[in-house]
Scaffold this motif. Structure first.
Motif, short mmCIF file in Angstrom:
data_model
loop_
_atom_site.label_atom_id
_atom_site.label_comp_id
_atom_site.label_asym_id
_atom_site.label_seq_id
_atom_site.Cartn_x
_atom_site.Cartn_y
_atom_site.Cartn_z
N TYR A 31 0.91 -1.09 -0.17
CA TYR A 31 -0.08 -0.13 -0.01
C TYR A 31 0.84 1.24 0.03
O TYR A 31 0.53 2.16 -0.86
CB TYR A 31 -0.77 -0.08 1.29
N ILE A 32 1.91 1.12 0.80
CA ILE A 32 2.75 2.25 0.93
C ILE A 32 3.57 2.76 -0.33
O ILE A 32 3.75 3.78 -0.68
CB ILE A 32 3.56 2.26 2.19
N ILE A 33 3.93 1.61 -0.91
CA ILE A 33 4.72 1.72 -2.09
C ILE A 33 3.91 2.19 -3.34
O ILE A 33 4.24 3.10 -4.07
CB ILE A 33 5.21 0.19 -2.47
N GLY A 34 2.54 1.76 -3.47
CA GLY A 34 1.59 2.29 -4.40
C GLY A 34 1.37 3.84 -4.10
O GLY A 34 1.48 4.38 -4.99
N LEU A 35 1.03 4.14 -2.85
CA LEU A 35 0.93 5.56 -2.59
C LEU A 35 2.07 6.41 -3.05
O LEU A 35 2.20 7.50 -3.62
CB LEU A 35 0.74 5.69 -1.17
N GLN A 36 3.35 6.10 -2.60
CA GLN A 36 4.53 6.82 -3.01
C GLN A 36 4.68 6.85 -4.34
O GLN A 36 5.09 7.87 -4.91
CB GLN A 36 5.51 6.11 -2.28
N LYS A 37 4.24 5.83 -5.19
CA LYS A 37 4.49 5.72 -6.61
C LYS A 37 3.27 7.03 -7.20
O LYS A 37 3.74 7.78 -8.08
CB LYS A 37 4.21 4.60 -7.03
N GLU A 38 2.26 6.87 -6.59
CA GLU A 38 1.04 7.88 -7.10
C GLU A 38 1.76 9.45 -6.87
O GLU A 38 1.53 10.33 -7.77
CB GLU A 38 -0.09 7.76 -6.61
N ARG A 39 2.33 9.63 -5.75
CA ARG A 39 2.90 10.75 -5.31
C ARG A 39 3.90 11.31 -6.03
O ARG A 39 4.25 12.51 -6.30
CB ARG A 39 3.44 10.85 -3.98
N LEU A 40 4.66 10.42 -6.61
CA LEU A 40 6.16 10.71 -7.54
C LEU A 40 5.55 11.00 -8.97
O LEU A 40 5.96 12.01 -9.41
CB LEU A 40 6.97 9.44 -7.59
N GLU A 41 4.48 10.33 -9.33
CA GLU A 41 3.83 10.58 -10.54
C GLU A 41 3.00 11.72 -10.45
O GLU A 41 3.22 12.79 -11.47
CB GLU A 41 2.75 9.66 -11.04
N LYS A 42 2.64 12.37 -9.49
CA LYS A 42 1.85 13.79 -9.15
C LYS A 42 2.93 14.73 -9.36
O LYS A 42 2.96 15.91 -9.99
CB LYS A 42 1.03 13.84 -8.19
N ASP A 43 4.22 14.57 -8.74
CA ASP A 43 5.16 15.57 -8.83
C ASP A 43 5.61 15.74 -10.03
O ASP A 43 5.96 17.09 -10.77
CB ASP A 43 6.52 14.96 -7.72
N ASN A 44 5.82 14.63 -10.94
CA ASN A 44 6.33 14.63 -12.34
C ASN A 44 5.25 15.65 -13.21
O ASN A 44 5.76 16.23 -14.11
CB ASN A 44 6.72 13.34 -12.82
N SER A 45 4.03 15.34 -12.81
CA SER A 45 3.04 15.97 -13.67
C SER A 45 3.34 17.48 -13.37
O SER A 45 2.87 18.45 -14.23
CB SER A 45 1.63 15.60 -13.04
N PHE A 46 3.55 17.93 -12.19
CA PHE A 46 3.52 19.41 -11.81
C PHE A 46 4.72 20.07 -12.49
O PHE A 46 4.84 21.31 -12.66
CB PHE A 46 3.74 19.54 -10.22
N ARG A 47 5.91 19.21 -12.68
CA ARG A 47 7.00 19.78 -13.57
C ARG A 47 6.64 20.03 -15.09
O ARG A 47 7.43 20.78 -15.66
CB ARG A 47 8.22 19.00 -13.57
N ARG A 48 5.73 19.44 -15.56
CA ARG A 48 5.32 19.80 -16.86
C ARG A 48 4.66 20.97 -17.08
O ARG A 48 4.04 21.53 -16.40
CB ARG A 48 4.54 18.51 -17.74
N VAL A 49 4.80 21.40 -18.50
CA VAL A 49 4.33 22.76 -18.84
C VAL A 49 2.78 22.65 -18.91
O VAL A 49 2.03 23.15 -18.29
CB VAL A 49 4.77 23.21 -20.25
N ASN A 50 2.13 21.45 -19.58
CA ASN A 50 0.80 21.16 -19.86
C ASN A 50 0.21 20.65 -18.89
O ASN A 50 0.68 19.58 -18.43
CB ASN A 50 0.67 20.28 -21.11
N GLY A 51 -0.98 21.00 -18.23
CA GLY A 51 -1.55 20.65 -17.02
C GLY A 51 -1.24 20.90 -15.59
O GLY A 51 -1.94 20.52 -14.75
N SER A 52 -0.19 21.67 -15.64
CA SER A 52 0.27 21.72 -14.20
C SER A 52 -0.17 23.16 -13.48
O SER A 52 -0.40 24.15 -14.59
CB SER A 52 1.85 21.95 -14.40
N PRO A 53 -0.55 23.40 -12.57
CA PRO A 53 -1.11 24.35 -11.87
C PRO A 53 -0.08 25.63 -11.44
O PRO A 53 -0.29 26.88 -11.23
CB PRO A 53 -1.69 23.97 -10.54
N LEU A 54 1.13 25.18 -11.69
CA LEU A 54 2.35 25.89 -11.48
C LEU A 54 2.66 27.06 -12.45
O LEU A 54 2.67 26.41 -13.92
CB LEU A 54 3.56 24.99 -10.95
N ASN A 55 2.99 28.20 -12.27
CA ASN A 55 3.72 28.79 -13.37
C ASN A 55 4.96 28.49 -13.71
O ASN A 55 5.56 27.79 -13.12
CB ASN A 55 3.20 30.30 -13.09
N GLN A 56 5.48 29.18 -14.77
CA GLN A 56 6.96 28.84 -15.03
C GLN A 56 7.96 29.12 -14.16
O GLN A 56 8.93 28.23 -13.80
CB GLN A 56 7.25 29.56 -16.39
#
Length: 205
Positions: A31-56
């Motif tokens: 369970y913890i491994i799966g949760l950590q994987k989901e969190r890592l994937e979300k971090d990676n998505s936040f680094r991308r230009v498309n779909g991230s709520p963060l500005n440059q």
């Protein structure tokens, strides 16, 4: 030498207990491994230009989202009651216009020996494959985002009586990262008088 039968009974009980403890530990680890994987994937998505709520500028310095440590105690099996009449409600937002949702059902759960209830919503217009659960708790403004957080859950079958609420997967609205976004605010019926130190913490740039 004659061996007392009680010895075999005791040994068997120890083996059975050991088996279940091992299974529980392995299940927790998975369970913890799966949760950590989901969190890592979300971090990676936040680094991308498309779909991230963060500005440059935010993306340039972004490292990781802050989370509470995983805790299975906050993955709860709640009693589920689907509403026979699903009224629409206008949910207040951080902007000028409210958003329309359907009041889909209610989840009742026990935490720290106390009973709590959350209303489950579904978007009134447009595709929506999960239930939307905006909630506030006593960590808001302290460890977690002051405006409350969100939780998603699978839509139960029509005859279901239980639903899983995994607060380890509680997440911030986009307006927690960027004030240009407009986000629904947890309604009064979903403001819990309890601390839920699970899921995503306050975002610090």
């Amino acid at each position: 030498m004659k061996i007392n039968p009680k010895f075999f009974i005791g040994l068997s009980l120890l083996l059975i207990v050991g088996y279940f403890l091992q299974d529980l530990v392995l299940s927790d680890n998975q369970y913890i491994i799966g949760l950590q994987k989901e969190r890592l994937e979300k971090d990676n998505s936040f680094r991308r230009v498309n779909g991230s709520p963060l500005n440059q500028a935010q993306r340039d310095t972004f490292k990781t989202l802050p989370y509470y440590a995983p805790d299975r105690a906050y993955r709860l099996d709640a009693q589920y009651q689907g509403f026979t009449k699903r009224d629409t409600t206008r949910m207040a937002t951080t902007g000028a216009q409210p958003e329309t949702y359907l009041r889909w059902g209610q989840a009742t759960f026990i935490l720290d020996k106390q009973e709590y209830k959350l209303t489950l919503y579904r978007r009134a217009f447009g595709p929506d494959t999960t239930l939307f659960i905006p909630f506030a708790d006593r960590t808001n403004g302290l460890g977690s985002y002051g405006g409350g957080r969100y939780l998603d859950a699978a839509v139960p079958a029509p005859d279901a009586t239980e639903i899983t609420l995994d607060f380890n997967k509680a997440y911030n609205p986009y307006c927690a990262y960027n004030s240009s976004f407009v986000c629904p605010l947890p309604p009064a019926e979903n403001r819990l008088n309890v601390e839920i130190p699970a899921g995503e913490k306050t975002f610090h740039e």
